[in-house]
Design an enzyme around this catalytic site. Structure first.
Site, PDB file in Angstrom:
ATOM      1  N   ASP A  44      37.221  47.023  49.609  1.00 26.52           N
ATOM      2  CA  ASP A  44      36.788  45.682  49.209  1.00 26.52           C
ATOM      3  C   ASP A  44      36.391  44.895  50.457  1.00 26.52           C
ATOM      4  O   ASP A  44      37.050  44.961  51.504  1.00 26.52           O
ATOM      5  CB  ASP A  44      37.920  44.964  48.462  1.00 26.52           C
ATOM      6  CG  ASP A  44      37.425  43.767  47.692  1.00 26.52           C
ATOM      7  OD1 ASP A  44      37.444  43.815  46.442  1.00 26.52           O
ATOM      8  OD2 ASP A  44      37.009  42.756  48.326  1.00 26.52           O
ATOM      9  N   ASN A 100      40.209  43.231  36.410  1.00 25.68           N
ATOM     10  CA  ASN A 100      39.931  41.881  35.924  1.00 25.68           C
ATOM     11  C   ASN A 100      38.837  41.955  34.865  1.00 25.68           C
ATOM     12  O   ASN A 100      37.858  42.691  35.022  1.00 25.68           O
ATOM     13  CB  ASN A 100      39.485  40.985  37.087  1.00 25.68           C
ATOM     14  CG  ASN A 100      40.584  40.820  38.122  1.00 25.68           C
ATOM     15  OD1 ASN A 100      41.770  40.769  37.775  1.00 25.68           O
ATOM     16  ND2 ASN A 100      40.208  40.728  39.393  1.00 25.68           N
ATOM     17  N   VAL A 109      32.205  40.518  39.329  1.00 26.12           N
ATOM     18  CA  VAL A 109      31.110  41.496  39.365  1.00 26.12           C
ATOM     19  C   VAL A 109      31.101  42.244  38.020  1.00 26.12           C
ATOM     20  O   VAL A 109      32.080  42.906  37.670  1.00 26.12           O
ATOM     21  CB  VAL A 109      31.266  42.495  40.535  1.00 26.12           C
ATOM     22  CG1 VAL A 109      30.124  43.509  40.531  1.00 26.12           C
ATOM     23  CG2 VAL A 109      31.327  41.766  41.874  1.00 26.12           C
ATOM     24  N   HIS A 113      35.429  47.794  37.500  1.00 28.00           N
ATOM     25  CA  HIS A 113      36.023  48.269  38.744  1.00 28.00           C
ATOM     26  C   HIS A 113      37.527  48.103  38.681  1.00 28.00           C
ATOM     27  O   HIS A 113      38.044  47.148  38.117  1.00 28.00           O
ATOM     28  CB  HIS A 113      35.452  47.530  39.955  1.00 28.00           C
ATOM     29  CG  HIS A 113      35.423  46.041  39.813  1.00 28.00           C
ATOM     30  ND1 HIS A 113      34.483  45.384  39.045  1.00 28.00           N
ATOM     31  CD2 HIS A 113      36.230  45.088  40.305  1.00 28.00           C
ATOM     32  CE1 HIS A 113      34.704  44.086  39.095  1.00 28.00           C
ATOM     33  NE2 HIS A 113      35.766  43.875  39.837  1.00 28.00           N
ATOM     34  N   HIS A 115      40.799  47.663  40.982  1.00 34.76           N
ATOM     35  CA  HIS A 115      41.290  47.343  42.328  1.00 34.76           C
ATOM     36  C   HIS A 115      42.519  48.210  42.618  1.00 34.76           C
ATOM     37  O   HIS A 115      43.441  48.266  41.798  1.00 34.76           O
ATOM     38  CB  HIS A 115      41.734  45.881  42.414  1.00 34.76           C
ATOM     39  CG  HIS A 115      40.643  44.868  42.217  1.00 34.76           C
ATOM     40  ND1 HIS A 115      40.050  44.185  43.265  1.00 34.76           N
ATOM     41  CD2 HIS A 115      40.054  44.399  41.093  1.00 34.76           C
ATOM     42  CE1 HIS A 115      39.148  43.333  42.780  1.00 34.76           C
ATOM     43  NE2 HIS A 115      39.135  43.449  41.473  1.00 34.76           N
TER      44      HIS A 115
END
Ligand code: 5GP
Length: 127
Positions: A44, A100, A109, A113, A115
Site C-alpha cells: 500500500d 472495506n 478504490v 482488494h 488489506h
C-alpha cells in the site's frame, strides 16, 4: 460504431480503468510482492502498519458486495493467497485482513482488494 482505435475511445478506456487495473497493467508502478494469473499483491502506498499489502483479483469486481456466484472460487483463492503472502512476509505473530466495502466501509478504490496488515499489535475494534 466507433473505431476502437480512435482517441475518444482510448480516452474513455483510460478514464474507466481503475487505479488497480493500471497497476496490474504496469501503467502505474507498485512494489509487487506476489503475482500469478489470478491475483496481484503489492504494498500500500500509504501504509497503516509496518507491513501493509493489498491483495487484489485481476478480474475487476468492484466490491465484495457486488461479487457474483461465479466469483466464489476466486474469492476463496484471494484469501488463500493472502495467507501465503502473510507467511512469505514473516507475519507469524499475527496479521489482519480487511475488506472495506462502500462509502461507510471506507472504500476508496472501486476494485475489490483485501488489506493485509501486520508487523505491530493491532487494536480492536477498528475506528
Ligand atoms: P480502500 O480505502 O479502498 O479500502 O483502500 C484503498 C487503498 O489503496 C488505500 O489504503 C490506499 O492507500 C491505497 N492506494 C491508493 N492509491 C494507491 C497507489 O497508487 N498505489 C498503491 N500501492 N496503493 C494505493
Amino acid at each position: 460504431m466507433q473505431d476502437p482505435r480512435s482517441s475518444s475511445t482510448l480516452e474513455e478506456h483510460i478514464m474507466s480503468t481503475t487505479l488497480f487495473e493500471k497497476i496490474i497493467a504496469r501503467e502505474i508502478p507498485a512494489d509487487i510482492v506476489f503475482e500469478d494469473d489470478s491475483v496481484l499483491a503489492f504494498r500500500d502506498i500509504n501504509p497503516q502498519a509496518p507491513t501493509h499489502v493489498l491483495i487484489i483479483p485481476k478480474k475487476v469486481i468492484p466490491r465484495v458486495g457486488e461479487a457474483q456466484e461465479e466469483d466464489q472460487l476466486l474469492l476463496g483463492y484471494l484469501l488463500l493467497k493472502a495467507g501465503e503472502v502473510a507467511r512469505k512476509l514473516n507475519l507469524e505473530n499475527g496479521f489482519r485482513l480487511v475488506i472495506n466495502n462502500g462509502r461507510d466501509g471506507g472504500e476508496t478504490v472501486p476494485h475489490l482488494h483485501c488489506h493485509l496488515l501486520g508487523g505491530r499489535s493491532l487494536e480492536w475494534p477498528p475506528g
